[in-house]
Structures are given as C-alpha cells and as structure tokens.
Enzyme design. Structure first.
Site, PDB file in Angstrom:
ATOM      1  N   GLU A 203     -55.066 -69.301 -31.918  1.00  0.00           N
ATOM      2  CA  GLU A 203     -54.817 -67.944 -32.369  1.00  0.00           C
ATOM      3  C   GLU A 203     -54.256 -67.982 -33.787  1.00  0.00           C
ATOM      4  O   GLU A 203     -53.033 -68.184 -33.965  1.00  0.00           O
ATOM      5  CB  GLU A 203     -53.798 -67.260 -31.449  1.00  0.00           C
ATOM      6  CG  GLU A 203     -54.220 -67.211 -30.009  1.00  0.00           C
ATOM      7  CD  GLU A 203     -53.540 -66.064 -29.284  1.00  0.00           C
ATOM      8  OE1 GLU A 203     -54.254 -65.162 -28.818  1.00  0.00           O
ATOM      9  OE2 GLU A 203     -52.303 -66.040 -29.200  1.00  0.00           O
TER      10      GLU A 203
ATOM     11  N   GLY B 298     -53.311 -59.005 -33.829  1.00  0.00           N
ATOM     12  CA  GLY B 298     -52.892 -57.612 -33.927  1.00  0.00           C
ATOM     13  C   GLY B 298     -53.116 -56.986 -35.290  1.00  0.00           C
ATOM     14  O   GLY B 298     -52.617 -55.906 -35.577  1.00  0.00           O
TER      15      GLY B 298
ATOM     16  N   HIS C  44     -46.874 -68.673 -27.334  1.00  0.00           N
ATOM     17  CA  HIS C  44     -47.539 -67.619 -28.115  1.00  0.00           C
ATOM     18  C   HIS C  44     -46.833 -67.481 -29.464  1.00  0.00           C
ATOM     19  O   HIS C  44     -45.619 -67.659 -29.565  1.00  0.00           O
ATOM     20  CB  HIS C  44     -47.478 -66.295 -27.336  1.00  0.00           C
ATOM     21  CG  HIS C  44     -48.328 -65.236 -27.944  1.00  0.00           C
ATOM     22  ND1 HIS C  44     -47.917 -64.494 -29.030  1.00  0.00           N
ATOM     23  CD2 HIS C  44     -49.575 -64.804 -27.652  1.00  0.00           C
ATOM     24  CE1 HIS C  44     -48.875 -63.643 -29.363  1.00  0.00           C
ATOM     25  NE2 HIS C  44     -49.901 -63.825 -28.540  1.00  0.00           N
TER      26      HIS C  44
ATOM     27  N   GLU D 140     -45.869 -65.051 -31.097  1.00  0.00           N
ATOM     28  CA  GLU D 140     -44.737 -64.109 -31.127  1.00  0.00           C
ATOM     29  C   GLU D 140     -43.485 -64.766 -30.552  1.00  0.00           C
ATOM     30  O   GLU D 140     -42.373 -64.485 -30.997  1.00  0.00           O
ATOM     31  CB  GLU D 140     -45.107 -62.822 -30.363  1.00  0.00           C
ATOM     32  CG  GLU D 140     -46.108 -61.999 -31.157  1.00  0.00           C
ATOM     33  CD  GLU D 140     -47.044 -61.145 -30.320  1.00  0.00           C
ATOM     34  OE1 GLU D 140     -46.802 -60.958 -29.118  1.00  0.00           O
ATOM     35  OE2 GLU D 140     -48.041 -60.668 -30.896  1.00  0.00           O
TER      36      GLU D 140
ATOM     37  N   GLY E 249     -55.267 -59.492 -26.864  1.00  0.00           N
ATOM     38  CA  GLY E 249     -54.056 -58.686 -26.896  1.00  0.00           C
ATOM     39  C   GLY E 249     -54.402 -57.207 -26.813  1.00  0.00           C
ATOM     40  O   GLY E 249     -54.627 -56.654 -25.737  1.00  0.00           O
ATOM     41  N   GLY E 250     -54.484 -56.557 -27.971  1.00  0.00           N
ATOM     42  CA  GLY E 250     -54.688 -55.107 -28.031  1.00  0.00           C
ATOM     43  C   GLY E 250     -55.842 -54.617 -27.161  1.00  0.00           C
ATOM     44  O   GLY E 250     -55.712 -53.621 -26.444  1.00  0.00           O
TER      45      GLY E 250
ATOM     46  N   SER F  33     -57.522 -60.437 -32.551  1.00  0.00           N
ATOM     47  CA  SER F  33     -58.356 -59.251 -32.775  1.00  0.00           C
ATOM     48  C   SER F  33     -59.773 -59.396 -32.222  1.00  0.00           C
ATOM     49  O   SER F  33     -60.736 -58.928 -32.829  1.00  0.00           O
ATOM     50  CB  SER F  33     -58.385 -58.885 -34.263  1.00  0.00           C
ATOM     51  OG  SER F  33     -57.073 -58.589 -34.716  1.00  0.00           O
TER      52      SER F  33
ATOM     53  N   ASN G  48     -53.594 -60.468 -22.521  1.00  0.00           N
ATOM     54  CA  ASN G  48     -52.147 -60.580 -22.755  1.00  0.00           C
ATOM     55  C   ASN G  48     -51.623 -59.179 -23.053  1.00  0.00           C
ATOM     56  O   ASN G  48     -51.791 -58.680 -24.160  1.00  0.00           O
ATOM     57  CB  ASN G  48     -51.905 -61.532 -23.944  1.00  0.00           C
ATOM     58  CG  ASN G  48     -50.444 -61.562 -24.354  1.00  0.00           C
ATOM     59  OD1 ASN G  48     -49.577 -61.098 -23.634  1.00  0.00           O
ATOM     60  ND2 ASN G  48     -50.189 -62.114 -25.535  1.00  0.00           N
ATOM     61  N   TRP G  49     -50.995 -58.584 -22.058  1.00  0.00           N
ATOM     62  CA  TRP G  49     -50.541 -57.187 -22.222  1.00  0.00           C
ATOM     63  C   TRP G  49     -49.289 -57.081 -23.075  1.00  0.00           C
ATOM     64  O   TRP G  49     -48.861 -55.979 -23.410  1.00  0.00           O
ATOM     65  CB  TRP G  49     -50.259 -56.555 -20.855  1.00  0.00           C
ATOM     66  CG  TRP G  49     -51.450 -56.420 -19.965  1.00  0.00           C
ATOM     67  CD1 TRP G  49     -52.753 -56.763 -20.228  1.00  0.00           C
ATOM     68  CD2 TRP G  49     -51.451 -55.895 -18.628  1.00  0.00           C
ATOM     69  NE1 TRP G  49     -53.554 -56.491 -19.140  1.00  0.00           N
ATOM     70  CE2 TRP G  49     -52.775 -55.949 -18.149  1.00  0.00           C
ATOM     71  CE3 TRP G  49     -50.457 -55.393 -17.793  1.00  0.00           C
ATOM     72  CZ2 TRP G  49     -53.134 -55.516 -16.873  1.00  0.00           C
ATOM     73  CZ3 TRP G  49     -50.796 -54.956 -16.512  1.00  0.00           C
ATOM     74  CH2 TRP G  49     -52.129 -55.021 -16.074  1.00  0.00           C
ATOM     75  N   LYS G  50     -48.656 -58.210 -23.344  1.00  0.00           N
ATOM     76  CA  LYS G  50     -47.394 -58.224 -24.111  1.00  0.00           C
ATOM     77  C   LYS G  50     -46.380 -57.277 -23.447  1.00  0.00           C
ATOM     78  O   LYS G  50     -46.380 -57.152 -22.215  1.00  0.00           O
ATOM     79  CB  LYS G  50     -47.655 -57.870 -25.572  1.00  0.00           C
ATOM     80  CG  LYS G  50     -48.804 -58.684 -26.164  1.00  0.00           C
ATOM     81  CD  LYS G  50     -48.898 -58.603 -27.644  1.00  0.00           C
ATOM     82  CE  LYS G  50     -50.108 -59.364 -28.109  1.00  0.00           C
ATOM     83  NZ  LYS G  50     -50.178 -59.492 -29.541  1.00  0.00           N
TER      84      LYS G  50
HETATM   85  C1  PEP Z   1     -52.638 -62.111 -28.704  1.00  0.00           C
HETATM   86  O1  PEP Z   1     -51.550 -61.575 -28.798  1.00  0.00           O
HETATM   87  O2  PEP Z   1     -52.741 -63.143 -28.036  1.00  0.00           O
HETATM   88  C2  PEP Z   1     -53.776 -61.509 -29.392  1.00  0.00           C
HETATM   89  C3  PEP Z   1     -54.846 -62.229 -29.564  1.00  0.00           C
HETATM   90  O3  PEP Z   1     -53.611 -60.213 -29.822  1.00  0.00           O
HETATM   91  P1  PEP Z   1     -54.759 -59.271 -30.460  1.00  0.00           P
HETATM   92  O4  PEP Z   1     -55.980 -59.414 -29.613  1.00  0.00           O
HETATM   93  O5  PEP Z   1     -54.172 -57.903 -30.420  1.00  0.00           O
HETATM   94  O6  PEP Z   1     -54.976 -59.765 -31.867  1.00  0.00           O
END
Ligand code: PEP
Length: 255
Positions: A168, A174, A96, A98, A235-236, A214, A10-12
């Site tokens: 999640e 994040g 998600h 966010e 994500g990251g 994470s 997920n590049w956001k």
């Molecule tokens: C996400 O946004 O779906 C996610 C899991 O982010 P991160 O891996 O950065 O915690």
C-alpha cells in the site's frame, strides 16, 4: 502456482454494529455465496461480534484491523489473537500505514504481532509501503524490502500459505491517487523476490500480495490483471456494497 484472489475491505473507524448489518447484508446477497474469489470484511472491534454472526452461513470471511502480540494480561485497551479467534476471525490486518503513522508502530514490533497471529491460526495481512518522499527519493524498493525482512523475520515457512502481504503506497491511501499498474507490478514482483530469498521459490509463489491504495471498481481490473497482484485491500470503496462488490466482480471476471 495459482493464487485465489482475496478482496478485503478495511472499514477503518467506520460503521457501528447496526450499520454493519446493512452493509454485510448487501455484500452477502451480492457475493456471499460465491467461492471463486475470497472476500473478507474487516470491521472495527465493536462490530466484529455482530459481523461474525452475519457472515456465519456465507462464504465471506471476517478480519480484524489490529491485535496485540501478547496472549493476555495487563494491556488496557488491547485485544488478543485468542479473543479474535473466539469470534471466528480468520484474517488480521497488521502494520497498516495509519498504525505506523499515528501510533508509532514499527516493523520489528509488528513482527511480534505477525508471529502471534500465525501461531493462533489467524492469517496476517501484513501491510507495507513507501511514503511519497521515499518514492521521490528513489527509495521505494529499499524501504519495502526492509519492511518485508523485518516484519516477517522468523515467520515459519511451513505456515507460509497463511501469509498475506498488502503493498500500500502511503501516498495512494485515501487520496484518490493510485499507483499505475506498472508501478504496482514492479513492487509486487520485487516483494516476491525478497520472499523467495527468505523462504524459497515455491513458498514465495504461494503467498498472496494484495494492492491497496484507492482501488475502485473502475481501476480494479487493470491492477488485478498484473501477474503478481493477487487481490486488493480496500479502504474507502469497502464502505458501500456497490463499490466493494464491483471490485469483487472485477476479480471474478479475471479468475
Ligand atoms: C487502506 O486503508 O488500506 C486503503 C487502501 O484505503 P483506500 O482504499 O481508501 O485508499
């Protein structure tokens, strides 16, 4: 029931179309021809068309980060399932945290998107998870159960193999904080139990439940080795090919 691992990035709101070119080129070289693990990248809308061309001749799937539940019409700024299919999108992340937190999305409204996605041959990646306050108040399972029941109401059982869930925990996204393997397994097993109550045991056993929060190459293997963890929503760590492909390799080693 064996479920193929799915590692979805997920590049956001990161990566222009030209930046996507570099990242996807590296992902293609590293893991784009293997089929042991399903790999998916989910760029921003503006990079979907470019990324679609880049993955066309590979085993990498394309995903979107959102869509509208309506098929067309006066919805300024929105994107429909049909528009995504036109770009050969296969997966769509829905609900998600966010989107829930910043754009007020709630499970009953996300449900309409989930149903529209599956009706249009898109595989929804439906995200659920508790906040830190909810975990500390001992409400994790109740919150997640309600999100599953509301978000998946009226989901057609005959399309269940197209459904993907992503657990999640909001406090782990994040933040560098990861759920322990045991915490993840406990919630994943409970989600599978709810799915069994809603759709039956065998349908429930076919649904992939990803962990997100994470996940990195160094914690991926132990999370992915939990019996009900079927992949990761990243994500990251999906923004560099080294970290993302490291997680794919961890899943491959367990397959
Ligand atoms: C996400 O946004 O779906 C996610 C899991 O982010 P991160 O891996 O950065 O915690």
């Amino acid at each position: 029931m064996s479920r193929k691992y799915l590692i979805a990035g997920n590049w956001k709101m990161n990566k222009t179309a030209s930046e996507a070119e570099d990242l996807v080129g590296e992902i293609n070289t590293s893991v784009g021809s293997q089929t042991t693990v399903q790999v998916c990248v989910c760029p921003a809308f503006t990079a979907l068309a470019k990324t679609s061309e880049l993955v066309e001749q590979t085993e990498v799937f394309l995903g979107s980060q959102n869509m509208n539940a309506e098929s067309s019409g006066a919805y300024t700024g929105e994107i429909s399932a049909e528009m995504l299919r036109d770009l050969y999108v296969s997966f769509v992340i829905l609900g998600h945290s966010e989107r829930r937190q910043y754009y007020g999305e709630i499970s009953t409204a996300i449900n309409l998107k989930v149903l529209a996605a599956v009706q249009n041959n898109l595989k929804p990646i439906y995200c659920i998870g508790e906040t830190l306050e909810e975990r500390e108040a001992g409400q994790t399972l109740a919150v997640v159960r309600q999100q599953v029941r509301e978000g998946l109401a009226n989901f057609p059982t005959n399309a269940i193999e197209h459904l993907v869930l992503a657990y999640e925990p909001v406090w782990a996204i994040g933040t560098g904080k990861t759920a322990t393997d045991e915490m993840a397994q406990e919630v994943h097993a409970d989600i599978r139990q709810v799915l069994a109550e809603m759709f039956g045991e065998s349908a429930s056993a076919s649904v992939r439940i990803l962990y997100g929060g994470s996940m990195k190459p160094d914690n991926a293997q132990s999370l992915l080795s939990q019996p009900d963890v079927d992949g990761g929503l990243i994500g990251g760590a999906s923004l560099t090919s080294r970290a993302f492909c490291g997680i794919v390799e961890a899943a491959r080693a367990l397959s």
